[in-house]
Design a protein around this motif. Structure first.
Motif, short mmCIF file in Angstrom:
data_model
loop_
_atom_site.label_atom_id
_atom_site.label_comp_id
_atom_site.label_asym_id
_atom_site.label_seq_id
_atom_site.Cartn_x
_atom_site.Cartn_y
_atom_site.Cartn_z
N ILE A 1 37.65 10.20 -18.18
CA ILE A 1 37.22 9.67 -16.99
C ILE A 1 36.88 8.94 -16.38
CG2 ILE A 1 37.26 11.62 -15.19
CD1 ILE A 1 39.14 13.79 -16.50
N ILE A 2 34.60 9.69 -16.57
CA ILE A 2 33.93 8.36 -16.47
C ILE A 2 34.84 6.59 -16.79
CG2 ILE A 2 31.85 7.60 -16.96
CD1 ILE A 2 30.97 10.91 -17.67
N GLY A 3 34.81 6.58 -18.10
CA GLY A 3 35.38 5.42 -18.28
C GLY A 3 36.18 4.81 -16.94
N PHE A 4 37.93 4.78 -17.27
CA PHE A 4 38.08 4.96 -16.35
C PHE A 4 37.03 4.55 -15.01
CE2 PHE A 4 41.46 5.62 -19.73
CZ PHE A 4 41.90 4.71 -20.28
N ALA A 5 37.15 5.56 -14.67
CA ALA A 5 36.59 5.40 -12.98
C ALA A 5 35.49 4.41 -12.72
CB ALA A 5 35.96 6.77 -12.21
N LYS A 6 34.75 4.50 -14.02
CA LYS A 6 34.00 3.52 -13.18
C LYS A 6 34.58 2.65 -13.63
CE LYS A 6 30.11 5.48 -15.25
NZ LYS A 6 28.86 5.57 -15.84
N ALA A 7 35.29 1.95 -14.39
CA ALA A 7 36.14 0.94 -14.85
C ALA A 7 36.90 0.16 -13.63
CB ALA A 7 36.89 0.41 -15.90
#
Lengths: 200, 166
Positions: free
Chosen positions: A112-118
């Motif tokens: 979730i963090i990876g996708f939200a940041k990207a």
């Protein structure tokens, strides 16, 4: 529906589902194969084609740059060139970072963090693109006019329909930009909210 | 060959898990089929790296949830999806309309939650302990507890709103 009631209903559904078997051996292997062949045609197609077009135009501009003979044409040329090279690279890099998130290794939270940041990063670039498109529209006209027709639009002026076209396009672009800005703002806010909630 | 056989057996054994999770993250049957295929593909891709350090179900939950997140982030960007022709599992007896209604309501309530909460509630409904949910999601056990109690409050509010329309 209370949480416990939800749990009971879920359990009933699970029992029902576990009694069924829909997938065959061949279908399961087809699923892996099917996705494998699709993978390459996905996601970056439009951006890659767009980038190739931008780079080709940039190359043409570089080759003919010496024909831009006044400070304002050079300024327009530099902005156009910078846009054509920088923006596609930023978008492609951003897409690459989305694709490189490791589904097999990450935890749910990390994903979730990876996708939200990207996603936030990509949206910011696209939001920046809205403003740049607007400027690009204004800078590429004199550059194109000079390189393709050998006319300095600032000195020779243009016909009435040409000014009309620029005016209408500018008005349309203002509306599209405002609409796009609002969309991106909402999407960026939603990505930020998710990240904020993960900090709790 | 041996790998393929083992993989197929695992998928068959756990197709219910994939069905239940993919339904939470999609709105239509067609989208669910797309995500379902994607999950099987991602599981196949990660199968070699599965070392058996965790339970196979834990591994399946993690990859299915992660694929769902990825799917949500790229669904608007999909180009052409080649969809295989297959039937999804049927969670209820067709004659049982009451259960069907309750299940639709249950899924509708879960779908109103945000992406973090969806993952946690699904695992909770699957009967996982706080510790197991923590292992799969990467949150701490206490954080899972806190989030579940927030979810509970949120669901109660949703229910009230649905009942009284306020």
């Amino acid at each position: 529906m209370e949480l416990e009631e939800m749990k009971t209903l879920w359990r009933e559904m699970s029992v029902q589902i576990d009694e069924q078997k829909q997938l065959t051996d061949a279908l399961i292997m087809d699923m892996t194969q099917q996705k494998y062949t699709q993978k390459f045609g996905k996601i970056t197609t439009y951006e890659t084609v767009g980038a190739v077009i931008c780079f080709t135009i940039a190359l043409f501009l570089i080759i003919n740059f010496n024909r831009l003979d006044t400070w304002y044409l050079i300024s327009c040329g530099i902005f156009t060139l910078g846009y054509l090279i920088t923006l596609p690279i930023l978008v492609l890099r951003s897409l690459k970072s989305i694709k490189s998130i490791h589904i097999g290794r990450n935890s749910y939270k990390e994903s979730i963090i990876g996708f939200a940041k990207a996603k936030k990063h990509l949206l910011l670039i696209q939001k920046l693109g809205i403003y740049c498109n607007f400027i690009l529209f204004l800078t590429c006209i004199p550059v194109a006019s000079k390189l393709l027709g050998n006319k300095d639009i600032f000195l020779t002026g243009g016909s009435l329909w040409k000014y009309g076209f620029i005016l209408i396009t500018t008005i349309v672009m203002i509306f599209v930009s405002k609409w796009g800005y609002r969309c991106y703002k909402n999407m960026i806010n939603s990505a930020e909210n998710i990240l904020k909630e993960l900090e709790d | 060959m041996q790998d393929k056989k083992a993989f197929v057996a695992i998928i068959k054994e756990n197709e219910g898990i994939i069905y239940k999770i993919t339904r939470v993250y999609t709105d239509t049957g067609e989208d669910q089929k797309d995500l379902y295929q994607d999950v099987v593909y991602q599981l196949w891709k990660a199968f070699d790296s599965f070392k058996g350090h965790s339970k196979i179900s834990t591994w399946i939950y993690r990859i299915t949830l992660n694929t769902a997140i990825a799917y949500l982030n790229k669904s608007k960007r999909r180009v052409k999806q080649v969809r295989l022709n297959f039937e999804l599992l049927n969670p209820i007896d067709k004659k049982d309309t009451l259960t069907e209604e309750r299940l639709t309501a249950l899924y509708a309530m879960i779908k109103q939650l945000n992406v973090i909460e969806k993952g946690i509630i699904v695992l909770f409904l699957e009967g996982k302990s706080y510790q197991e949910i923590a292992t799969i999601t990467g949150f701490s056990s206490s954080n899972v507890g806190t989030r579940l109690s927030r979810i509970k409050t949120k669901l109660k509010k949703t229910l009230k709103t649905n009942m009284y329309g306020t």
